[in-house]
Enzyme design. Sequence first.
Site, PDB file in Angstrom:
ATOM      1  N   ASP A  86      -9.653  -6.717  -0.411  1.00  0.00           N
ATOM      2  CA  ASP A  86      -9.059  -6.012   0.714  1.00  0.00           C
ATOM      3  C   ASP A  86      -8.722  -7.091   1.758  1.00  0.00           C
ATOM      4  O   ASP A  86      -9.170  -8.241   1.657  1.00  0.00           O
ATOM      5  CB  ASP A  86     -10.034  -4.983   1.275  1.00  0.00           C
ATOM      6  N   HIS A 102     -12.320  -1.754   8.532  1.00  0.00           N
ATOM      7  CA  HIS A 102     -11.385  -2.483   9.386  1.00  0.00           C
ATOM      8  C   HIS A 102     -12.066  -2.928  10.684  1.00  0.00           C
ATOM      9  O   HIS A 102     -11.658  -3.921  11.288  1.00  0.00           O
ATOM     10  CB  HIS A 102     -10.184  -1.602   9.758  1.00  0.00           C
ATOM     11  N   ASP A 148       0.859  -1.187   0.000  1.00  0.00           N
ATOM     12  CA  ASP A 148       0.000   0.000   0.000  1.00  0.00           C
ATOM     13  C   ASP A 148       0.892   1.233   0.000  1.00  0.00           C
ATOM     14  O   ASP A 148       1.401   1.629   1.056  1.00  0.00           O
ATOM     15  CB  ASP A 148      -0.862   0.044   1.269  1.00  0.00           C
TER      16      ASP A 148
END
Length: 478
Positions: A250, A178, A65
């Site tokens: 993800d 998250h 990332d």
Amino acid sequence: MTSDLDRLATTVLHPGFDGTSVPDWMRRALGEGLGGVVLFARNAIDERLVRSVRAEHPGAVIAIDEEGGSVTRLEVEAGSSFPGNRALGVVDDVELTRRVGRQIGRMLGELDITLDYAPSADVNSNPANPVIGVRSFGPDPGLVARHTVAFVDGVQGAGVAACAKHFPGHGDTVTDSHLALPTVHASREVLFERDLPPFRAAIDAGVRAVMSGHLLIPALDPELPATLSRTAMTELLRGELGFDGMLVTDAIEMRAVAAMFAPGEIVVRALNAGVDAVCVGLTSEDGLREMRDAIVTAVRAGVLPEERLAEAATRVRELSSWYAGQSALRDKARADLDEGVGLAVARAALTATGTAALGGRAPLVIEVNTRLSQAVDPATPTGVTAALTALLPGTARVRMEPDGELPELAGERPVVLVVHDAARHAWVREAVAGAVARRPDVIVVDTGIPDEPSGAAHVATHGISRVSARAAAEWLTR
């Protein structure tokens, strides 16, 4: 001996690991065909680390990332050399965005990293969004689309694969995926008008990868997050938008999906939905084996068609092959150092009201410590104090936590209040109001989505980075 089915299953798994060297279990897995590895700041990424992955599996997809701004894995200690998407959107110069993308691609190419999980193609349409914010180019679909394309062109022009995320769009949420499952309450028509244009533009521009978002979008699928939804991943992304590159999830340990299913079931459901690679931010040898075995068992039981698994593995290998064929572009980019582009963007993005400046007086900097999203490494600094200290030795710092109180502000020393996303946090707005009431000459620096200006001067950097902090410090000491 590794069977062909085991190897296919291992190819679609892309885990991360703890520590600063490749653990033995991952070395063994790479030797057995592990398709990819995800690197984080905790791994202390350098050439040695990447070479040790390549030594076990030269074709592994090594991903990172590296968005610039607040999400950086290579420059986490000092802050990014690039101000991030929101600043690029504020400047709205697609050539500058392409140059930034190229320099980020250049950095990754020098380390032999295959894939950048960037850019964020999310349209930040909800100002209360806790996880996208300055990671988005902005709230306008057209602006986000053109800068997404420019960033993709820059990264891939440097010989590194780009990845548009988080499909179908994480911009209209008030929940961080998250921590829990966000719901996007938008009609299909709104999705097509607002959220999908940047992804369509990226696909048309030849983006090599797309990352799914763990988002519940009832207009597409009332039961399953997009990552696990065939409607979203195959019918929409593959069918209607025509994407034929590598589709990666993800990280599946994120609570949005981890709270629903065990890792093995998440992997099988994602593959059935149309995903090609499964990102697992952190796992162990046992965890990796369990996910591999879950895939194999699902194929043998007829739950997951072997053809679908083979297709997914093929797309992973195609991305690896594409990267291998871009060595000439990486060599060219290596010689194309555009050293000042990040600072140039940061300076152009800076917006300020008021006339107060520090001159030659070293200030007291009060850092109002807003908790950043889980996507941001905890070690990432705002950098404002360091930038001011470099220009004004003797600069002092005090940190204010969410349950804390403003320090003593009396005296002659000027005060700089550094905040992030003041518009999104009531306690931050209260801290700003309290500081201005006690010291009308206070200077406010907001590194996120700013609130209405207040204080003797108000400076908005539109991002957290080393260069954004330097631009603010230059303005304050002009």
